[in-house]
Motif scaffolding. Structure first.
Motif, PDB file in Angstrom:
ATOM      1  N   GLU A 428       1.090  85.970  30.804  1.00 14.09           N
ATOM      2  CA  GLU A 428       1.566  84.715  31.651  1.00 14.09           C
ATOM      3  C   GLU A 428       1.690  83.600  30.983  1.00 14.09           C
ATOM      4  O   GLU A 428       2.622  82.827  31.469  1.00 14.09           O
ATOM      5  CB  GLU A 428       0.144  84.537  32.625  1.00 14.09           C
ATOM      6  CG  GLU A 428       0.007  85.493  33.834  1.00 14.09           C
ATOM      7  CD  GLU A 428       1.338  85.879  34.661  1.00 14.09           C
ATOM      8  OE1 GLU A 428       2.151  84.870  34.922  1.00 14.09           O
ATOM      9  OE2 GLU A 428       1.382  86.913  35.200  1.00 14.09           O
ATOM     10  N   GLU A 429       1.141  83.220  29.787  1.00 13.09           N
ATOM     11  CA  GLU A 429       1.498  82.135  28.931  1.00 13.09           C
ATOM     12  C   GLU A 429       2.793  82.293  28.327  1.00 13.09           C
ATOM     13  O   GLU A 429       3.380  81.212  28.390  1.00 13.09           O
ATOM     14  CB  GLU A 429       0.451  81.951  27.934  1.00 13.09           C
ATOM     15  CG  GLU A 429       0.456  80.774  27.183  1.00 13.09           C
ATOM     16  CD  GLU A 429       0.350  79.460  28.056  1.00 13.09           C
ATOM     17  OE1 GLU A 429       0.870  78.297  27.698  1.00 13.09           O
ATOM     18  OE2 GLU A 429      -0.351  79.603  29.264  1.00 13.09           O
ATOM     19  N   ALA A 430       3.058  83.512  28.018  1.00 15.16           N
ATOM     20  CA  ALA A 430       4.527  83.580  27.509  1.00 15.16           C
ATOM     21  C   ALA A 430       5.572  83.639  28.249  1.00 15.16           C
ATOM     22  O   ALA A 430       6.631  82.945  28.114  1.00 15.16           O
ATOM     23  CB  ALA A 430       4.583  85.035  26.698  1.00 15.16           C
ATOM     24  N   ILE A 431       5.343  84.067  29.772  1.00 13.65           N
ATOM     25  CA  ILE A 431       6.301  83.886  30.724  1.00 13.65           C
ATOM     26  C   ILE A 431       6.591  82.548  31.156  1.00 13.65           C
ATOM     27  O   ILE A 431       7.709  81.976  31.041  1.00 13.65           O
ATOM     28  CB  ILE A 431       5.904  84.564  32.038  1.00 13.65           C
ATOM     29  CG1 ILE A 431       6.069  86.305  31.815  1.00 13.65           C
ATOM     30  CG2 ILE A 431       6.857  84.234  33.189  1.00 13.65           C
ATOM     31  CD1 ILE A 431       5.481  86.936  32.730  1.00 13.65           C
ATOM     32  N   ARG A 432       5.601  81.808  30.939  1.00 17.22           N
ATOM     33  CA  ARG A 432       5.425  80.226  31.348  1.00 17.22           C
ATOM     34  C   ARG A 432       6.439  79.575  30.225  1.00 17.22           C
ATOM     35  O   ARG A 432       7.241  78.448  30.725  1.00 17.22           O
ATOM     36  CB  ARG A 432       4.140  79.529  31.451  1.00 17.22           C
ATOM     37  CG  ARG A 432       4.016  78.200  31.870  1.00 17.22           C
ATOM     38  CD  ARG A 432       2.747  77.823  32.160  1.00 17.22           C
ATOM     39  NE  ARG A 432       2.097  77.763  30.767  1.00 17.22           N
ATOM     40  CZ  ARG A 432       2.066  76.522  30.178  1.00 17.22           C
ATOM     41  NH1 ARG A 432       3.010  75.599  30.597  1.00 17.22           N
ATOM     42  NH2 ARG A 432       1.558  76.393  28.973  1.00 17.22           N
ATOM     43  N   ARG A 433       6.425  80.134  28.984  1.00 16.00           N
ATOM     44  CA  ARG A 433       7.207  79.575  28.134  1.00 16.00           C
ATOM     45  C   ARG A 433       8.582  79.936  27.772  1.00 16.00           C
ATOM     46  O   ARG A 433       9.255  79.396  26.968  1.00 16.00           O
ATOM     47  CB  ARG A 433       6.431  79.687  26.708  1.00 16.00           C
ATOM     48  CG  ARG A 433       5.126  78.632  26.530  1.00 16.00           C
ATOM     49  CD  ARG A 433       4.250  78.994  25.618  1.00 16.00           C
ATOM     50  NE  ARG A 433       2.827  78.128  25.503  1.00 16.00           N
ATOM     51  CZ  ARG A 433       2.560  77.146  25.092  1.00 16.00           C
ATOM     52  NH1 ARG A 433       3.646  76.550  24.615  1.00 16.00           N
ATOM     53  NH2 ARG A 433       1.380  76.344  25.293  1.00 16.00           N
ATOM     54  N   GLY A 434       8.778  80.946  28.676  1.00 13.11           N
ATOM     55  CA  GLY A 434      10.288  81.532  28.395  1.00 13.11           C
ATOM     56  C   GLY A 434      10.435  82.794  27.790  1.00 13.11           C
ATOM     57  O   GLY A 434      11.504  83.060  27.298  1.00 13.11           O
ATOM     58  N   VAL A 435       9.613  83.688  27.634  1.00  9.25           N
ATOM     59  CA  VAL A 435       9.580  84.932  26.986  1.00  9.25           C
ATOM     60  C   VAL A 435       8.746  85.903  27.596  1.00  9.25           C
ATOM     61  O   VAL A 435       7.729  85.738  28.189  1.00  9.25           O
ATOM     62  CB  VAL A 435       9.348  84.811  25.289  1.00  9.25           C
ATOM     63  CG1 VAL A 435       7.950  84.485  25.150  1.00  9.25           C
ATOM     64  CG2 VAL A 435       9.757  86.199  24.620  1.00  9.25           C
TER      65      VAL A 435
END
Length: 484
Positions: A428-435
């Motif tokens: 989820e943190e990665a998706i939030r940052r764009g990856v």
């Protein structure tokens, strides 16, 4: 996905209310069904939550939806009139059936990629457009006249394609077979589906590698199969583990991905292959060999398939164009004894009456053309370039937090994180940052592993993508400083 028109004179909340009303009237949200939350809808539509609140208020004032604290917002059961209608309980139907949905992580990844097309994609296991032979196939289609007959084709597959595959398998994979022993499928996954549905029965025990792509496919559980794992070390599985599982659980079949295994990139050691065939011969145990990555070997000769060593017919061999040409052609194949091919062709005919003949014609022409080998050379070179970019980026961004063994082919890099972090929170943190990437637990591994696929992302996205992943990881492990 629909988005409100910001150039329109109509207020955005009214546009959203009208859009939801249409979807409700079309039956996408039946009476009593739960609508997306205000927060989720605001993220999907890229609007403020207050705008969604206004849209919901508009629909509530018309009696179309109802909201209750703690229960969310639902479509009114008395919508379009005072008398309740007997609408089917579609939620119950959606949750029923024997075919299970994808794993939650895989659904979340697909949802994120659909909602945010700008995400840097280290999750999708397919080739990017620049790696596919688009120009070559376009030229072939202009050079050759394709069939004028558009009826049902042979359920076993287009005969000229099977004939081309006989030559291809002999030249590139060392497999001697005949066209009558080949079944054309719509990719490796359909081959696996036919095997699990037609050759095995609910309750049967099968062995898969650990970790394994097979573990991520609910089709095994949907078929009622019991999965037992074969640990993968740096040389692949240990053949004696197969014998042990047979003694304990009477396994009926072994599923293998021996060359540049997904997700670890491991190549099954030659001596162990011989031992595995000996064990299979002794026990009368079929081996299903899924071999999509062999021709991506970056240097030297591609590793030979187990099937090329199979002298008694123990191996069902599965191949595909998806990882070496174009996934959109939907062309795969299976090499199997004639009785198995006939059984599976009959089942496939019941499903879809066979594949479209035109992609099969294109694939047959491509295999026989002078374009095929140059395409493979270019594919290997570009995959190796992308792999180098990925490894360089990981070593620069996360020198102390990522461990991996560099594979000599394939599309994936299997990484262990140090220290371990929660899979879901990291995703989820990665998706939030764009990856986006695939957590290792999807493949049956313990928490703390990730799979990066470098075939889908563009070369100039790989460095920025890993930088975003590193930011997400450092956020979770409480590090504020960047790479050293």
């Amino acid at each position: 996905m629909w988005k409100p028109d910001r150039q329109s004179k109509e207020p955005i909340y009214v546009q959203i209310a009208d859009h939801l009303e249409r979807r409700i009237s079309y039956g996408e949200f039946p009476p009593g069904s739960l609508l997306p939350s205000e927060r989720k809808l605001s993220e999907q539509l890229s609007v403020n939550r207050s705008t969604v609140i206004l849209a919901f208020a508009e629909l509530r004032s018309m009696g179309i939806i109802e909201s209750r604290t703690g229960s969310g917002t639902r479509v009114s059961k008395t919508i379009w009139g005072a008398t309740p209608k007997h609408t089917p309980n579609w939620s119950r139907y959606a949750e029923g059936g024997s075919f299970l949905p994808n794993l939650p992580f895989m659904r979340r990844i697909r949802e994120a990629l659909t909602q945010q097309p700008s995400l840097i994609d280290f999750a999708s296991g397919e080739l990017s457009a620049d790696l596919a032979p688009i120009d070559e196939i376009t030229m072939l289609m202009s050079e050759h006249k394709y069939t004028s007959y558009l009826g049902y084709d042979n359920p076993q597959g287009y005969i000229p394609l099977r004939q081309a595959l006989v030559s291809y398998l002999a030249k590139y994979r060392g497999i001697q077979t005949t066209e009558s022993s080949i079944l054309i499928t719509s990719g490796s996954q359909q081959s696996l589906y036919l095997i699990t549905q037609c050759l095995l029965s609910p309750g049967d025990a099968v062995a898969i590698e650990d970790p394994s792509y097979c573990y991520s496919l609910p089709m095994f559980q949907s078929a009622g199969l019991r999965l037992f794992r074969l640990p993968v070390d740096r040389h692949g599985v240990r053949p004696e583990d197969v014998r042990s599982l047979y003694k304990k659980h009477r396994i009926k079949m072994v599923f293998m991905n021996p060359n540049f295994q997904n997700p670890t990139g491991t190549v099954f050691e030659a001596e162990r292959r011989k031992q595995l065939l000996d064990v299979a011969s002794e026990l009368g145990l079929p081996i299903v060999e899924d071999d999509p990555f062999s021709l991506t070997a970056y240097e030297g000769e591609p590793p030979s398939p187990i099937k090329s060593m199979d002298s008694i017919g123990s191996v069902l061999y599965i191949g595909s164009f998806s990882k070496i040409a174009a996934s959109g052609l939907r062309i795969g194949w299976m090499v199997a004894p004639r009785t198995i091919v006939e059984r599976l062709a009959d089942a496939r005919q019941q499903m879809d009456f066979g594949l479209s003949v035109i992609p099969q014609q294109v694939a047959a022409q491509f295999l026989k053309s002078s374009y095929f080998e140059p395409h493979l050379d270019r594919l290997r070179m570009q995959l190796k370039f992308k792999q180098d970019l990925l490894i360089e980026s990981l070593r620069r961004e996360l020198p102390d937090h990522v461990q991996f063994t560099v594979p000599q082919g394939g599309l994936h890099l299997w990484c262990k994180l140090v220290p371990e972090v929660h899979d879901g929170k990291l995703l989820e943190e990665a998706i939030r940052r764009g990856v986006v990437f695939v957590p290792g637990s999807v493949y049956g591994s313990d928490s703390g592993y990730v799979r990066f696929t470098y075939a889908r992302a563009k070369a100039d996205e790989i460095g920025p993508g890993i930088a975003k992943f590193a930011e997400a990881l450092r956020e979770l492990i409480g590090e504020s400083n960047g790479p050293r």
